[in-house]
Design an enzyme around this catalytic site. Structure first.
Site, PDB file in Angstrom:
ATOM      1  CD  GLU A  89     -49.478 -20.626 -32.456  1.00  0.00           C
ATOM      2  OE1 GLU A  89     -49.427 -20.128 -33.602  1.00  0.00           O
ATOM      3  OE2 GLU A  89     -50.087 -20.092 -31.516  1.00  0.00           O
ATOM      4  CD  GLU A 287     -47.812 -22.010 -39.638  1.00  0.00           C
ATOM      5  OE1 GLU A 287     -48.844 -21.749 -38.989  1.00  0.00           O
ATOM      6  OE2 GLU A 287     -47.383 -23.156 -39.795  1.00  0.00           O
TER       7      GLU A 287
END
Length: 379
Positions: A89, A287
């Site tokens: 991330e 997601e």
């Protein structure tokens, strides 16, 4: 390195060996604790890896990936998610859960104390004529497991909203955005001209303490998002400059499912990020943050990802995660129905009952294969 829900993919050994030689290549907190999840972005342009910069090495890896998997590009491989930080991330490792340093819903800590980050902070402070701001991060920002009101910096009328706080957060967040810019520039040079492949960037869904004024956990992660400042639009614009997709998590979560005393607001956060992506003209993918196999979570994903005007829908959704639990008969039947409903989005004459009947047929037809998969994953 990726460490999430039992999955651990460490940095290559030759990288960690260089980090052992120069520990300032690792992200560092105020107490001097080093984090080996990811190289400090302060060293992006430093030839610290056997004479090459981390960005150069990453570009070489991407090029090798492209060449080795060329036959699958554009057909089997249609999206490449480019890792930009811990767990892939775009963020700082402000809440390291794997070693027990942090636990939910702590605010985390700033990661700006390696010598490369400190040198950048010092230069930024001198550039605005306030050299005293360049010595370190906020002294009163607390520790990993505190809450905003426990600290001077993050409390309701704390230092985050002073001239110093705005300077520091602007620098800290801009360093993260520039890191993303450098990686996507390298990525573009490798994958431009590869038909049928989209590049995506994953942004963390830090929904705890979202209902406070300071949004402390987002700030320590590098997202300058407060009651007064939108931290996601600059990120979306950066992603858009390179034609990439913004991949965001926690789309299965509902506000009331999370601890209310920590002012968790995942639905509001997802909405804010979706609006930022829309304004920046960036595709939004999603997601689920947690492994969920129930219809409540599936319904929330559909509401978030699909049941909107066509131009506002998510461009992709990643379902986490494949494991033995997914292949349990009831979970697999629900999953088959979920996939069917996602596929039929916009087709209003398909009833839920019809979808359930078709999913039951899929579950029955694939029963043998699914049992084999469940056994294989358990072994």
């Amino acid at each position: 390195m990726c460490v999430v829900h039992g999955c651990s993919i460490p940095l290559p050994k030759w990288v960690t060996e260089e980090m052992d030689k120069d520990q300032d290549l690792a992200y560092t907190d105020r107490c001097g604790r080093r984090n080996y999840e990811y190289l400090s972005l302060g060293a992006d342009t430093i030839p610290a890896l056997k004479g090459r910069t981390p960005i150069q090495c990453y570009a070489d890896f991407m090029r090798a990936f492209r060449d080795h998997l060329a036959p699958y590009m554009g057909n089997t491989i249609c999206e490449i998610q480019v890792g930009m930080g811990p767990a892939g991330e775009l963020r700082y490792p402000s809440y390291p859960e794997s070693n027990g340093t942090w636990s939910f819903p702590g605010i985390g800590e700033f990661q700006c104390y390696d010598r490369y980050m400190r040198a950048s902070l010092k230069a930024a402070a001198e550039a605005v004529g306030r050299p005293e701001w360049g010595n370190a991060g906020p002294e009163d920002s607390g520790s990993y497991n505190q809450w905003p009101e426990d600290t001077g910096f993050f409390r309701r009328e704390g230092g985050w909203n002073t001239d110093y706080g705005q300077f520091f957060m602007s620098w800290y967040s801009q360093m993260l955005i520039e890191h993303g810019e450098r990686i996507l520039s390298a990525c573009s040079s490798v994958f431009t001209g590869t038909p049928g492949v989209k590049v995506s960037v994953k942004v963390a869904g830090i929904h705890w303490h979202y209902g406070t004024r300071s949004h402390a956990p987002e700030l320590t992660a590098g997202y300058y998002n407060t009651r007064n400042h939108d931290g996601y639009l600059p990120i979306a614009r950066m992603i858009g400059r390179h034609g990439a997709v913004l991949n965001f998590t926690c789309v299965e979560m509902r506000n009331h499912e999370q601890p209310q005393d920590a002012q968790c607001m995942p639905e509001a956060l997802v909405s804010q990020v979706a609006n930022a992506a829309k304004e920046a003209g960036v595709g939004l993918a999603g997601e689920n943050a947690l492994p969920r196999y129930d219809e409540t979570a599936h319904d929330q994903v559909l509401a978030t990802a699909a049941e909107k005007a066509e131009e506002d829908r998510m461009v992709a959704f990643t379902y986490l995660r494949m494991g033995p639990d997914l292949f349990q008969p009831d979970n697999w039947r629900r999953f088959a129905a979920f996939v069917k409903r996602m596929t039929e989005t916009g087709v209003r004459d398909v009833s839920r009952e019809q979808v359930e009947r078709e999913a039951q047929g899929v579950a029955h037809a694939t029963q043998g294969v699914i049992q084999e998969a469940a056994v294989a994953l358990c072994n």
